[in-house]
Design a protein around this motif. Structure first.
Motif, PDB file in Angstrom:
ATOM      1  N   GLY A  79      35.382  35.038  34.225  1.00 20.39           N
ATOM      2  CA  GLY A  79      34.976  36.290  33.596  1.00 20.39           C
ATOM      3  C   GLY A  79      36.009  37.379  33.786  1.00 20.39           C
ATOM      4  N   ASN A  80      36.523  37.505  35.003  1.00 18.61           N
ATOM      5  CA  ASN A  80      37.592  38.465  35.248  1.00 18.61           C
ATOM      6  C   ASN A  80      38.804  38.163  34.383  1.00 18.61           C
ATOM      7  OD1 ASN A  80      37.304  40.649  37.278  1.00 18.61           O
ATOM      8  ND2 ASN A  80      36.560  38.999  38.569  1.00 18.61           N
ATOM      9  N   GLY A  81      39.109  36.875  34.221  1.00 17.50           N
ATOM     10  CA  GLY A  81      40.295  36.473  33.478  1.00 17.50           C
ATOM     11  C   GLY A  81      40.270  36.913  32.029  1.00 17.50           C
ATOM     12  N   TRP A  82      39.186  36.594  31.309  1.00 12.95           N
ATOM     13  CA  TRP A  82      39.193  36.951  29.886  1.00 12.95           C
ATOM     14  C   TRP A  82      39.023  38.453  29.670  1.00 12.95           C
ATOM     15  CZ3 TRP A  82      35.345  39.325  27.083  1.00 12.95           C
ATOM     16  CH2 TRP A  82      34.036  39.279  27.562  1.00 12.95           C
ATOM     17  N   MET A  83      38.292  39.120  30.551  1.00 13.92           N
ATOM     18  CA  MET A  83      38.134  40.573  30.393  1.00 13.92           C
ATOM     19  C   MET A  83      39.449  41.311  30.663  1.00 13.92           C
ATOM     20  SD  MET A  83      34.369  41.642  31.756  1.00 13.92           S
ATOM     21  CE  MET A  83      32.940  41.369  30.706  1.00 13.92           C
ATOM     22  N   ARG A  84      40.199  40.876  31.673  1.00 15.95           N
ATOM     23  CA  ARG A  84      41.514  41.480  31.903  1.00 15.95           C
ATOM     24  C   ARG A  84      42.421  41.254  30.697  1.00 15.95           C
ATOM     25  NH1 ARG A  84      42.329  38.848  37.900  1.00 15.95           N
ATOM     26  NH2 ARG A  84      40.930  40.243  39.050  1.00 15.95           N
ATOM     27  N   GLY A  85      42.318  40.075  30.101  1.00 17.34           N
ATOM     28  CA  GLY A  85      43.173  39.755  28.959  1.00 17.34           C
ATOM     29  C   GLY A  85      42.933  40.656  27.769  1.00 17.34           C
ATOM     30  N   VAL A  86      41.693  41.099  27.557  1.00 16.15           N
ATOM     31  CA  VAL A  86      41.395  42.012  26.451  1.00 16.15           C
ATOM     32  C   VAL A  86      41.432  43.466  26.930  1.00 16.15           C
ATOM     33  CG1 VAL A  86      40.043  40.285  25.217  1.00 16.15           C
ATOM     34  CG2 VAL A  86      38.878  41.869  26.782  1.00 16.15           C
ATOM     35  N   GLN A  87      42.023  43.680  28.113  1.00 12.86           N
ATOM     36  CA  GLN A  87      42.269  44.995  28.699  1.00 12.86           C
ATOM     37  C   GLN A  87      40.988  45.764  29.003  1.00 12.86           C
ATOM     38  OE1 GLN A  87      45.402  47.161  26.702  1.00 12.86           O
ATOM     39  NE2 GLN A  87      46.689  45.350  26.492  1.00 12.86           N
ATOM     40  N   ASP A  88      39.977  45.032  29.468  1.00 13.21           N
ATOM     41  CA  ASP A  88      38.727  45.635  29.947  1.00 13.21           C
ATOM     42  C   ASP A  88      38.616  45.346  31.439  1.00 13.21           C
ATOM     43  OD1 ASP A  88      36.200  46.482  30.578  1.00 13.21           O
ATOM     44  OD2 ASP A  88      35.170  45.320  29.027  1.00 13.21           O
ATOM     45  N   THR A  89      39.018  46.303  32.253  1.00 22.10           N
ATOM     46  CA  THR A  89      38.908  46.119  33.699  1.00 22.10           C
ATOM     47  C   THR A  89      37.791  46.968  34.305  1.00 22.10           C
ATOM     48  OG1 THR A  89      40.605  47.821  34.056  1.00 22.10           O
ATOM     49  CG2 THR A  89      41.347  45.521  33.984  1.00 22.10           C
ATOM     50  N   ALA A  90      37.093  47.769  33.481  1.00 19.51           N
ATOM     51  CA  ALA A  90      36.033  48.642  33.995  1.00 19.51           C
ATOM     52  C   ALA A  90      34.751  47.862  34.277  1.00 19.51           C
ATOM     53  CB  ALA A  90      35.759  49.777  33.008  1.00 19.51           C
ATOM     54  N   ARG A  91      34.315  47.039  33.326  1.00 19.24           N
ATOM     55  CA  ARG A  91      33.068  46.297  33.543  1.00 19.24           C
ATOM     56  C   ARG A  91      33.168  45.303  34.704  1.00 19.24           C
ATOM     57  NH1 ARG A  91      30.875  43.780  28.174  1.00 19.24           N
ATOM     58  NH2 ARG A  91      33.096  43.584  27.695  1.00 19.24           N
ATOM     59  N   PRO A  92      34.261  44.549  34.835  1.00 19.11           N
ATOM     60  CA  PRO A  92      34.358  43.662  35.998  1.00 19.11           C
ATOM     61  C   PRO A  92      34.189  44.402  37.325  1.00 19.11           C
ATOM     62  CG  PRO A  92      36.011  43.055  34.400  1.00 19.11           C
ATOM     63  CD  PRO A  92      35.379  44.321  33.895  1.00 19.11           C
ATOM     64  N   LEU A  93      34.677  45.636  37.399  1.00 22.28           N
ATOM     65  CA  LEU A  93      34.501  46.414  38.625  1.00 22.28           C
ATOM     66  C   LEU A  93      33.023  46.627  38.917  1.00 22.28           C
ATOM     67  CD1 LEU A  93      35.496  48.153  40.953  1.00 22.28           C
ATOM     68  CD2 LEU A  93      35.697  50.075  39.343  1.00 22.28           C
ATOM     69  N   ARG A  94      32.251  46.999  37.911  1.00 20.64           N
ATOM     70  CA  ARG A  94      30.818  47.216  38.127  1.00 20.64           C
ATOM     71  C   ARG A  94      30.116  45.929  38.546  1.00 20.64           C
ATOM     72  NH1 ARG A  94      31.405  50.225  33.214  1.00 20.64           N
ATOM     73  NH2 ARG A  94      30.257  48.623  32.030  1.00 20.64           N
ATOM     74  N   TYR A  95      30.493  44.821  37.925  1.00 21.07           N
ATOM     75  CA  TYR A  95      29.823  43.560  38.225  1.00 21.07           C
ATOM     76  C   TYR A  95      30.091  43.102  39.657  1.00 21.07           C
ATOM     77  CZ  TYR A  95      29.526  43.314  33.099  1.00 21.07           C
ATOM     78  OH  TYR A  95      29.291  43.575  31.772  1.00 21.07           O
ATOM     79  N   VAL A  96      31.345  43.201  40.071  1.00 20.95           N
ATOM     80  CA  VAL A  96      31.708  42.731  41.411  1.00 20.95           C
ATOM     81  C   VAL A  96      31.134  43.657  42.481  1.00 20.95           C
ATOM     82  CG1 VAL A  96      33.650  42.334  42.972  1.00 20.95           C
ATOM     83  CG2 VAL A  96      33.755  41.500  40.616  1.00 20.95           C
ATOM     84  N   LEU A  97      31.167  44.957  42.225  1.00 21.77           N
ATOM     85  CA  LEU A  97      30.601  45.888  43.199  1.00 21.77           C
ATOM     86  C   LEU A  97      29.100  45.693  43.351  1.00 21.77           C
ATOM     87  CD1 LEU A  97      32.469  49.264  42.510  1.00 21.77           C
ATOM     88  CD2 LEU A  97      32.773  47.683  44.422  1.00 21.77           C
ATOM     89  N   ALA A  98      28.416  45.368  42.272  1.00 25.23           N
ATOM     90  CA  ALA A  98      26.981  45.141  42.355  1.00 25.23           C
ATOM     91  C   ALA A  98      26.677  43.975  43.297  1.00 25.23           C
ATOM     92  CB  ALA A  98      26.415  44.854  40.961  1.00 25.23           C
ATOM     93  N   GLY A  99      27.379  42.856  43.122  1.00 28.14           N
ATOM     94  CA  GLY A  99      27.137  41.699  43.976  1.00 28.14           C
ATOM     95  C   GLY A  99      27.522  41.938  45.414  1.00 28.14           C
ATOM     96  N   ASN A 100      28.728  42.436  45.628  1.00 28.96           N
ATOM     97  CA  ASN A 100      29.207  42.605  47.002  1.00 28.96           C
ATOM     98  C   ASN A 100      28.511  43.761  47.717  1.00 28.96           C
ATOM     99  OD1 ASN A 100      30.907  40.446  46.852  1.00 28.96           O
ATOM    100  ND2 ASN A 100      32.726  41.639  46.380  1.00 28.96           N
ATOM    101  N   GLY A 101      28.136  44.796  46.969  1.00 28.85           N
ATOM    102  CA  GLY A 101      27.445  45.919  47.586  1.00 28.85           C
ATOM    103  C   GLY A 101      26.091  45.510  48.146  1.00 28.85           C
ATOM    104  N   ILE A 102      25.329  44.779  47.350  1.00 28.37           N
ATOM    105  CA  ILE A 102      24.025  44.304  47.824  1.00 28.37           C
ATOM    106  C   ILE A 102      24.192  43.371  49.018  1.00 28.37           C
ATOM    107  CG2 ILE A 102      22.037  42.876  47.199  1.00 28.37           C
ATOM    108  CD1 ILE A 102      22.337  44.019  44.334  1.00 28.37           C
TER     109      ILE A 102
END
Length: 437
Positions: A143-166
């Motif tokens: 998921g990080n790979g294809w989102m970075r490729g289309v220059q979307d790095t904002a949503r991956p940040l929210r997704y990873v922080l949600a998992g690791n924060g909890i």
């Protein structure tokens, strides 16, 4: 637009993503460290095995970014997202295979690294729980790979922080608030991976891309991944050797190695924020046929990385007498930390430049060079000094001298590659990838 603003727009959210996982591991280390030297050493062994097993498959992230960015740069977003779908299929399958193999081999590997005894027994218990998260770890990578490729790095940040924060909240509750002890650390780890992967899957479904497996695309992705897997294996053999030597030295040495190694991994991934921007922008530039722009951008990002590395070196030099105590109160472990710490500080200067170069070559799909440079550096630097440390009782000083030489050799080789310009090959799809499709 490839100026500082565009680079930072991609790099800053990527920084959060890259820092989230090692930051969580540092929290985990601090929580477990207060259980004692045996639990901390067990986490060092189990965590190293899991991390190295997963890192062998980083092509799900980096390889996907390179392929997706070229397509995105060529104006083919639908095809770029389709790369993400196929990478996710491969990630799910690879994760299941890794889980099965890991459960079967957890005991023998832990005993090989730490020898028979309390440390290996505790490591096996932690590892068998943590392995349940491997399919979700790889799906998150894709998921990080294809989102970075289309220059979307904002949503991956929210997704990873949600998992690791909890999970960061769950970890101390499960370790100290229940009878789980060390096992609570592993349960919290799995929870983080499940939450993050679920969010990435939801984002991919929202793209409404065809979800049917495409064997031809998967074969091309695996061909790209082959070189990155061999490169990762060189890292794995080196890092596992270092952990094994530290564990055979003493529980205190293994615990100290875990603390400094996790700080190194944390800083390495933070420095990689520029590399993520480089992957996306370099790949897009080459996909659009702009080799000159890609080369100019490469030099600019390399300069930024060098400055960042110098800053980190100064920060950790200043914190030498304070930071290790955050992770453990065990006097024997703290006494071992300085043997690795100053190598760690010096390496930051080189690492800032090197990791920026890694991102440039990953974005260009120059995986063959990266494979060769890593293997050469491991064989000539890291491995000889690590095993000499065991033979001649050099302890952590020998291990970390080996890691420092490993980084230096890679830096010299990467700098030569940058100057040559041979990495800047244009096209939406590389000829090598077409041949394997």
């Amino acid at each position: 637009m490839r100026g500082p603003r565009q680079i930072m727009r991609l790099a800053l959210p990527a920084l959060g993503v890259l820092a989230a996982e090692p930051l969580y591991v540092l929290v985990d280390t601090a929580v477990v460290g207060h259980l004692g030297a045996v639990s901390l050493a067990a986490l060092a062994v189990g965590g190293t095995v899991l991390a190295q097993a997963v890192s062998a498959l980083t092509f799900f992230s980096y390889g996907t970014t390179a392929r997706t960015a070229r397509l995105h740069g060529a104006g083919r977003r639908v095809d770029a997202v389709a790369e993400g779908v196929q990478s996710t299929w491969l990630a799910a399958l690879g994760g299941l295979l890794l889980l099965i193999a890991g459960l079967a081999l957890a005991g023998p590997i832990a005993r090989l690294l730490a020898g028979p005894g309390d440390v290996s027994a505790a490591a096996v218990g932690w590892l068998r729980i943590a392995l349940l998260g491997t399919p979700f770890i790889l799906i998150t990578m894709a998921g990080n790979g294809w989102m970075r490729g289309v220059q979307d790095t904002a949503r991956p940040l929210r997704y990873v922080l949600a998992g690791n924060g909890i999970s960061a909240v769950l970890c101390p509750l499960l370790v100290y608030g229940t009878d789980f002890g060390l096992a609570g650390s592993a349960i919290a780890n799995v929870a983080a991976q499940v939450i993050s992967a679920s969010l990435f899957l939801r984002a991919l479904a929202a793209e409404r891309a065809p979800v049917r497996p495409q064997p031809a695309v998967m074969r091309a992705q695996l061909a790209v991944g082959r070189d990155l897997i061999l490169r990762s294996l060189a890292f794995q053999v080196s890092h596992i050797s270092a952990t094994a030597v530290a564990a055979h030295t003493s529980a205190a040495a293994a615990g100290a190695h875990q603390i400094v190694l996790q700080l190194w991994m944390f800083v390495a991934l933070v420095l990689d924020c520029l590399a993520i921007a480089a992957q996306s922008l370099i790949g897009a530039a080459l996909g659009a046929g702009d080799a000159r722009g890609a080369r100019e951008l490469a030099w600019r990002i390399t300069g930024y990385g060098t400055v960042l590395g110098v800053v980190f070196s100064g920060v950790f030099a200043a914190l030498a007498g304070v930071l290790p105590g955050v992770f453990t109160s065990d006097g024997s472990v703290l006494a071992e930390v300085p043997h690795a710490w100053w190598f760690f500080v010096v390496m930051q200067i080189m690492a800032g430049t090197l990791f920026a170069l890694d991102g440039i070559f990953l974005g260009a799909g120059d995986a063959g060079f990266m494979r060769n440079a890593t293997i050469i550096s491991a064989v000539l630097g890291y491995l000889p000094l690590t095993w000499a440390a065991l033979a001649f009782s050099w302890g952590l000083s020998g291990i970390w001298a080996g890691l420092t030489l490993f980084v230096l050799i890679r830096l010299v080789l990467a700098a030569g590659r940058l100057r040559s310009g041979r990495w800047a090959v244009t096209g939406a799809v590389l000829a090598r990838d077409r041949a394997h499709a």
